[in-house]
Scaffold this motif. Sequence first.
Motif, mmCIF file in Angstrom:
data_model
loop_
_atom_site.group_PDB
_atom_site.id
_atom_site.type_symbol
_atom_site.label_atom_id
_atom_site.label_comp_id
_atom_site.label_asym_id
_atom_site.label_seq_id
_atom_site.Cartn_x
_atom_site.Cartn_y
_atom_site.Cartn_z
ATOM 1 N N LEU A 30 0.832 -1.208 0.000
ATOM 2 C CA LEU A 30 0.000 0.000 0.000
ATOM 3 C C LEU A 30 0.865 1.256 0.000
ATOM 4 O O LEU A 30 0.554 2.239 0.660
ATOM 5 N N ASN A 31 1.932 1.235 -0.803
ATOM 6 C CA ASN A 31 2.899 2.340 -0.743
ATOM 7 C C ASN A 31 2.992 3.183 -2.006
ATOM 8 O O ASN A 31 3.591 4.253 -1.982
ATOM 9 N N PHE A 320 -5.479 7.627 -1.518
ATOM 10 C CA PHE A 320 -4.581 7.397 -0.398
ATOM 11 C C PHE A 320 -4.964 8.337 0.732
ATOM 12 O O PHE A 320 -5.728 9.298 0.542
ATOM 13 N N VAL A 341 2.751 -5.290 6.042
ATOM 14 C CA VAL A 341 2.049 -4.144 5.461
ATOM 15 C C VAL A 341 3.081 -3.086 5.069
ATOM 16 O O VAL A 341 3.814 -2.574 5.925
ATOM 17 N N ILE A 343 3.694 0.602 3.630
ATOM 18 C CA ILE A 343 3.121 1.899 3.298
ATOM 19 C C ILE A 343 4.272 2.824 2.921
ATOM 20 O O ILE A 343 5.329 2.358 2.521
ATOM 21 N N ARG A 353 1.840 7.782 4.696
ATOM 22 C CA ARG A 353 0.781 7.725 3.682
ATOM 23 C C ARG A 353 0.451 6.277 3.377
ATOM 24 O O ARG A 353 1.356 5.459 3.169
ATOM 25 N N VAL A 354 -0.837 5.971 3.330
ATOM 26 C CA VAL A 354 -1.281 4.621 3.001
ATOM 27 C C VAL A 354 -2.222 4.676 1.794
ATOM 28 O O VAL A 354 -3.136 5.502 1.746
ATOM 29 N N SER A 355 -1.968 3.815 0.829
ATOM 30 C CA SER A 355 -2.852 3.714 -0.332
ATOM 31 C C SER A 355 -4.098 2.919 0.024
ATOM 32 O O SER A 355 -4.081 2.085 0.933
ATOM 33 N N ASP A 362 -6.924 -3.410 3.266
ATOM 34 C CA ASP A 362 -7.294 -2.343 4.200
ATOM 35 C C ASP A 362 -7.410 -2.878 5.630
ATOM 36 O O ASP A 362 -6.953 -2.251 6.590
ATOM 37 N N PHE A 365 -4.041 -3.600 7.122
ATOM 38 C CA PHE A 365 -3.399 -2.356 7.565
ATOM 39 C C PHE A 365 -3.944 -1.913 8.922
ATOM 40 O O PHE A 365 -3.172 -1.571 9.829
#
Length: 374
Positions: A30-31, A320, A341, A343, A353-355, A362, A365
Amino acid sequence: MNQSPLLPLREELAAVTPYGAPQLEVEARLNVNENPYSPSPEMVADIAKAVARVGAGLNRYPDRDFVELRQALADYLLLECGHSFPVQHIWAANGSNEVMAQLLGAYAGPGRIVLGTEHSYSMYPEYVRGAHSRYVTVPRQSDFNVDLTVLTGALQDLRPSVLLLANPNNPTGTVITEADLKQILQVAQQTGPIIDGESTATVVVIDEAYGEFRDSGQPSALALLEKFPHLAVSRTMSKSFGMAGLRLGYLVAAKTIIYDIMRVRLPYHLSALTQAAAIAALSHASEQLDQLAQLRKRRDKLASWLAAQGYVVPKTQANFVLFGPFENRHKVFNDLLERGVLIREVGPTGFLRVSIGSEREDQAFRAALEEATK
């Protein structure tokens, strides 16, 4: 092997390291703000057919001006935001990175200034360096929105040839209102470099890489193109179409800007395979826009959840969420990575920041963040 000779690397590159966000195989990646969903089987089949059709002609150069693709992009824009543009106002390249490089190749250069804001896309300084120009940023407000007074003052004082504004902004997710954009564009009409004793305009580039994720009621800068011919709006298929691997970015601007880009573009820069695949993907626009609506809902839920945990969460209209601050964000980043996870450490000091990922990502995370910070 003989000792390698010293190579004549440009002096200003000696301390530069290549760009690269981590690419790790983890449970939740998720980065880099990718669309978490693969193209549909129907889209994949249409892309395969289109590529097969052009395969027999790969001994010939592709359509240098890719008119069919530009028309497909025009059709998509009419569907997505209701604005109609002739193909002469549309351009495309290998990702919005190349679009930006071409714009700066035309309008930046030695001795010129490119203006931006702090806490924005980390590649902007790299683009400007490649154009042998100077990148100057102005601060944002404490809520990470653009400071209109500071920005317009910098336009008048510095006379930049180009202004780069991501909208929605990366990594904050915040947007500039249409009223503020109009004011920026009005000021920029006379703030470019003085050439042969005459004032020029600053070319205002609005980077809408995340434009399709904006809230309903938030207009695209495309609505302002007819009134402001020094405006250029950049977009990409990477996020909205789940086509990050395709590398297709595009630009909508006045014919004069498109022509100036053609002065600096390399010939045949878009392969026949890229053109065919993009056209096939664009035929699935309706299903992609439906998918984005679901991602927006999950984004808002995640932002609300983070705020409920006590984090500062700027209002985001991208795919994000920025959150923090942390006393030691690097430790939190590593603690999440240990839990599978990934990020991003980027943006204002102390923030992460998380996408927006799949529902499973989700949830992974949320669980990892709770464990890492309890």
